[in-house]
Design an enzyme around this catalytic site. Structure first.
Site, PDB file in Angstrom:
ATOM      1  N   PRO A 237     -15.113   3.735  -2.534  1.00  0.00           N
ATOM      2  CA  PRO A 237     -14.177   2.711  -2.078  1.00  0.00           C
ATOM      3  C   PRO A 237     -12.733   3.215  -2.134  1.00  0.00           C
ATOM      4  CG  PRO A 237     -15.402   1.975  -4.032  1.00  0.00           C
ATOM      5  CD  PRO A 237     -15.842   3.361  -3.741  1.00  0.00           C
ATOM      6  N   GLY A 239      -8.979   3.972  -3.024  1.00  0.00           N
ATOM      7  CA  GLY A 239      -8.245   4.012  -4.286  1.00  0.00           C
ATOM      8  C   GLY A 239      -9.009   4.591  -5.453  1.00  0.00           C
ATOM      9  N   THR A 240     -10.174   5.170  -5.196  1.00  0.00           N
ATOM     10  CA  THR A 240     -10.937   5.721  -6.312  1.00  0.00           C
ATOM     11  C   THR A 240     -10.599   7.178  -6.564  1.00  0.00           C
ATOM     12  OG1 THR A 240     -12.712   5.927  -4.704  1.00  0.00           O
ATOM     13  CG2 THR A 240     -12.926   4.198  -6.341  1.00  0.00           C
ATOM     14  N   LYS A 242     -10.151   9.830  -4.103  1.00  0.00           N
ATOM     15  CA  LYS A 242     -10.716  10.867  -3.235  1.00  0.00           C
ATOM     16  C   LYS A 242      -9.642  11.875  -2.837  1.00  0.00           C
ATOM     17  CE  LYS A 242     -12.280   7.689  -0.369  1.00  0.00           C
ATOM     18  NZ  LYS A 242     -12.090   6.453  -1.136  1.00  0.00           N
ATOM     19  N   GLU A 460      -6.548 -27.041  -9.774  1.00  0.00           N
ATOM     20  CA  GLU A 460      -6.789 -25.893 -10.660  1.00  0.00           C
ATOM     21  C   GLU A 460      -7.571 -26.305 -11.908  1.00  0.00           C
ATOM     22  OE1 GLU A 460      -6.385 -22.926  -9.727  1.00  0.00           O
ATOM     23  OE2 GLU A 460      -5.201 -23.340  -7.938  1.00  0.00           O
ATOM     24  N   ASP A 534     -10.583 -21.161  -0.932  1.00  0.00           N
ATOM     25  CA  ASP A 534     -11.862 -21.411  -1.598  1.00  0.00           C
ATOM     26  C   ASP A 534     -12.972 -21.573  -0.568  1.00  0.00           C
ATOM     27  OD1 ASP A 534     -10.366 -21.483  -3.876  1.00  0.00           O
ATOM     28  OD2 ASP A 534     -10.235 -23.666  -3.944  1.00  0.00           O
TER      29      ASP A 534
HETATM   30  P1  ADP Z   1      -8.462   7.307  -2.095  1.00  0.00           P
HETATM   31  O1  ADP Z   1      -8.118   8.544  -1.375  1.00  0.00           O
HETATM   32  O2  ADP Z   1      -9.805   7.311  -2.716  1.00  0.00           O
HETATM   33  O3  ADP Z   1      -8.224   6.040  -1.322  1.00  0.00           O
HETATM   34  P2  ADP Z   1      -6.318   8.155  -3.749  1.00  0.00           P
HETATM   35  O4  ADP Z   1      -6.840   9.454  -4.157  1.00  0.00           O
HETATM   36  O5  ADP Z   1      -5.295   8.148  -2.681  1.00  0.00           O
HETATM   37  O6  ADP Z   1      -7.482   7.169  -3.335  1.00  0.00           O
HETATM   38  O7  ADP Z   1      -5.781   7.409  -5.033  1.00  0.00           O
HETATM   39  C1  ADP Z   1      -4.564   6.721  -5.042  1.00  0.00           C
HETATM   40  C2  ADP Z   1      -3.891   6.832  -6.378  1.00  0.00           C
HETATM   41  O8  ADP Z   1      -4.649   6.201  -7.388  1.00  0.00           O
HETATM   42  C3  ADP Z   1      -3.746   8.248  -6.844  1.00  0.00           C
HETATM   43  O9  ADP Z   1      -2.578   8.816  -6.349  1.00  0.00           O
HETATM   44  C4  ADP Z   1      -3.716   8.113  -8.354  1.00  0.00           C
HETATM   45  O10 ADP Z   1      -2.412   7.833  -8.782  1.00  0.00           O
HETATM   46  C5  ADP Z   1      -4.565   6.904  -8.607  1.00  0.00           C
HETATM   47  N1  ADP Z   1      -5.920   7.286  -9.033  1.00  0.00           N
HETATM   48  C6  ADP Z   1      -7.070   7.006  -8.395  1.00  0.00           C
HETATM   49  N2  ADP Z   1      -8.129   7.463  -9.068  1.00  0.00           N
HETATM   50  C7  ADP Z   1      -7.656   8.074 -10.165  1.00  0.00           C
HETATM   51  C8  ADP Z   1      -8.260   8.765 -11.263  1.00  0.00           C
HETATM   52  N3  ADP Z   1      -9.577   8.923 -11.359  1.00  0.00           N
HETATM   53  N4  ADP Z   1      -7.462   9.262 -12.200  1.00  0.00           N
HETATM   54  C9  ADP Z   1      -6.123   9.114 -12.123  1.00  0.00           C
HETATM   55  N5  ADP Z   1      -5.488   8.489 -11.125  1.00  0.00           N
HETATM   56  C10 ADP Z   1      -6.233   7.947 -10.148  1.00  0.00           C
HETATM   57 ZN    ZN Z   2      -8.903 -23.437  -5.370  1.00  0.00          ZN
END
Ligand code: ADP
Ligand code: ZN
Length: 683
Positions: A237, A239-240, A242, A460, A534
């Site tokens: 996904p 932000g992980t 890659k 809420e 919701d």
């Molecule tokens: P993707 O390419 O998977 O969408 P990114 O490699 O661009 O994600 O990650 C975005 C930012 O999130 C990175 O620059 C880093 O700061 C942070 N990040 C994500 N995963 C890690 C990790 N395992 N360790 C440290 N920082 C991470």
């Molecule tokens: Zn609600």
């Protein structure tokens, strides 16, 4: 030509062509303006325009030698050299006149009338003395040129503009570099990212270490005849990490790193994508050993449709074919390794995943508890944090966060602390940052009517009450009716870290989500638009239960999910009748859960009302407030220590705040006493 050379050198020189382009446009503009100006410059230097009166006088005095009628538009009048001064006086002009002539210009309104007037003016002269006009056709070169030049220039301009827009973007490209790859080049020695910057992701790192090793000393592998994968696919996904991982590989191996997004290949012009692929590989080979990183490879690598339908995108297929060809074409031992990232490996063309191409896949999942803690550690080094910061608690508070989210939280926390003028970043700042990342920024300034505020409090509190009473609903951390982002109120839950969701869990979650609207209906006898979010979630979830997870009594164990993402692009895989059943089942599930939510609130009406009152007063309430009214939550929850941990920090803060308030009160009292003392003598 020069521009091409510039682009070849990679990204560093990208500014150059851009500047040049601007110059070209400047030159075009200057030419245009010049042409236009020429049009308005007086007809010929040294020629004066005169009226009939003056012309008649000139003729009567016998100064005029010749009159040429040009294009039947105007007459050029020639005056005897010897009479120049007198003519000037007659024309009441001081301007220098052309000696050879024509010295004057007379604009003709009607050619016939002019001839008659001339005839009349000379009627007393002998025929031999009369001046006869000569009709001359003269081409106005500029005027005509502009007639056809202007549209062409306009077209050229538009054309350039269009191409620039299309080819535009960071590369500063123009039509001449459309086919050039727009990869960014990072020199290996300049990449400061190493595996130390990548927290967690142990398996991924292990797999990828081998590649670093190969890039560093290829001989070791080639001597034995071993083959290193050409392509490695990073799946996970957003932000992980890659991109981060790919960069770390380049940083560790100290090799150049070409970075590009799959969508950069795709252009509306035929052949551009393929040409960019070719160019990218040519550049990479020249820099080998190196790494090519293609982000979002699904933009080009989506599987080619089997049927030749109108949906097929030929240009994309050409690009993909070129990519496959290039991957086959280079020998592994050239030292170019292709890393690609995607969050959907299932929709990639199978040809891409075949041996000799992306034959290795590395999965990157959302980080688990321990990994999140490590990521927090990586991102808090370099920040000035208070000693009592509990990274473990932070990681427990952030289930479902990606590495990028965590990086974001750390940065936000630093900003929040700075805004408050603090010396160091405390746990409280991290709390606020987490809330902000989940729910958007607080907007205390948003104006809310009193009756609206009441409604939001009911809504809420409804969520809070219902979720409190349900075994599988997510445990509540915090509820607020302070507007945040685009929503008017928000509740923070701690999502369970689970891989599977049972039918009962789905039901409970639907019920809790409907709790807001249910409360509105019970308390105010009507509902509002505030439940949009919701309802959207509820509808989607109910639909997916039936259509994807086969969790309906009338359509049990069928799934119309399409993991390849193209099977059902234009046709639904079920009949009209089934569609009707789906609709009625969705409605049924929602109805049942809505009734359930209402019943739960009605069963606890008194407690619920007190809770909403507290929420209305305090605007923000926490788990313990809910406990005050609804009692301890009976369901065992892993979340308890998070709730406790959060509470501990809050209690400490509260104590500090109260101490400060007491201090302030005391100061105020002292001041009052003093001023009273001063005032006393007056009375
Ligand atoms: P993707 O390419 O998977 O969408 P990114 O490699 O661009 O994600 O990650 C975005 C930012 O999130 C990175 O620059 C880093 O700061 C942070 N990040 C994500 N995963 C890690 C990790 N395992 N360790 C440290 N920082 C991470
Ligand atoms: Zn609600």
């Amino acid at each position: 030509m020069q521009e091409e050379n510039n682009n070849k050198n990679g990204s560093e020189n990208n500014n150059e062509p851009k500047k040049k382009n601007k110059n070209i446009f400047f030159v075009y503009g200057a030419i245009l303006v010049g042409i236009l100006l020429l049009q308005f410059v007086p007809f010929k230097a040294g020629t004066q325009e005169i009226g009939w009166e003056t012309l008649n006088n000139l003729i009567q005095n016998g100064y005029v030698t010749k009159i040429d009628v040009i294009n039947r538009d105007y007459a050029e009048i020639y005056v005897k050299e010897t009479n120049l001064e007198e003519a000037k006086k007659l024309a009441k002009t001081d301007a220098e006149l052309e000696v050879k002539g024509p010295q004057f210009k007379y604009v003709i309104s009607s050619p016939e009338g002019f001839d008659q007037k001339l005839e009349q003016a000379q009627s007393n002269l002998a025929n031999s003395e009369k001046i006869y006009t000569k009709n001359i056709k003269r081409k106005d070169i500029w005027g005509e040129a502009i007639g056809w030049l202007l549209p062409i220039l306009l077209l050229v301009f538009l054309w350039f503009f269009m191409f620039r827009r299309v080819g535009g973007g960071a590369g500063g490209s123009n039509i001449f570099s459309m086919g050039k790859s727009r990869a960014k080049l990072f020199e290996g020695s300049k990449i400061k990212i190493t595996f130390d910057n990548v927290a967690g992701l142990y398996e991924a790192k292990q797999e990828i270490v081998e590649i670093v090793d190969f890039l560093k000393s290829p001989d070791k592998y080639t001597k034995l005849g071993g083959k290193i994968p050409k392509g490695v696919l990073l799946v996970g996904p957003p932000g992980t990490g890659k991109t981060l991982l790919a960069k770390a590989v380049a940083g560790e191996a100290e090799v150049p790193f070409f970075s590009m997004s799959g969508s950069d290949f795709v252009e509306m012009f035929v052949g551009v994508g393929a040409s960019r692929v070719r160019d990218l590989f040519a550049q990479a080979k020249a820099k080998a050993p190196c790494i090519i990183f293609i982000d979002e490879i699904d933009a080009v690598g989506r599987s080619r449709s089997k049927k030749a339908s109108f949906s097929s995108n030929d240009e994309r297929e050409n690009t993909l074919n070129q990519l496959l060809t290039e991957m086959d074409g280079f020998d592994t031992n050239t030292g170019v390794i292709l890393l690609a990232a995607t969050n959907r490996a299932d929709i990639l063309d199978s040809a891409l995943l075949r041996a000799g191409r992306f034959d290795r896949q590395i999965m990157l999942d959302l980080p688990d508890l321990k990994e999140r803690e490590e990521i927090f550690k990586v991102h808090t080094t370099g920040l000035t944090i208070s000693k009592d910061l509990n990274l473990n608690l932070l990681s427990k508070q952030t289930p479902g966060f990606s590495g990028a989210d965590i990086a974001n939280v750390c940065n936000e926390a630093a900003l929040i602390a700075a805004r408050k003028g603090k010396e160091m970043i405390t746990h409280e700042d991290f709390h606020d940052a987490i809330d902000k990342v989940i729910g958007g920024l607080e907007k205390r300034s948003k104006v809310i009517k009193p009756e609206e505020k009441k409604r939001i409090a009911f809504h809420e509190a409804g969520h809070a009450t219902v979720s409190w009473m349900l075994e599988h609903a997510q445990p509540l951390i915090k509820v607020t009716i302070v507007p945040r982002g685009r929503s008017l109120g928000a509740a923070w839950y701690l999502p369970e870290e689970r891989q599977l969701t049972t039918r009962q869990q789905f039901y409970d979650e639907l019920c809790a989500t409907l709790g807001g609207r249910a409360a509105e209906e019970i308390m105010l006898k009507n509902v509002s638009s505030g439940a949009l979010n919701d309802l959207e979630r509820v509808t989607k979830q109910a639909y997916s239960m039936i259509v994807y997870f086969g969790m309906s009594d009338k359509l049990p164990n069928v799934s119309y999910y399409d993991s390849s993402g193209q099977e059902y692009a234009f046709t639904k895989p079920y009949s009209e009748k089934t569609a009707e059943i789906i609709d009625s089942e969705v409605q049924e599930i929602i109805n049942v859960q809505y009734k359930r939510a209402k019943q739960i609130i009605l069963d606890n009406l008194e407690k619920f009302e007190k809770l909403s009152q507290r929420l209305h007063e305090k605007e923000v309430i926490f788990t313990e407030d809910v406990e005050d009214f609804l009692g301890k939550r009976v369901f065992n929850s892993d979340a308890q220590d998070v709730i406790d941990g959060v509470k501990k920090f809050r209690d400490e803060n509260l104590k500090k705040e109260q101490e400060e308030i007491i201090k302030e009160q005391k100061q105020a009292e002292d001041l009052k006493k003093e001023s009273e003392k001063k005032d006393k003598p007056k009375f």
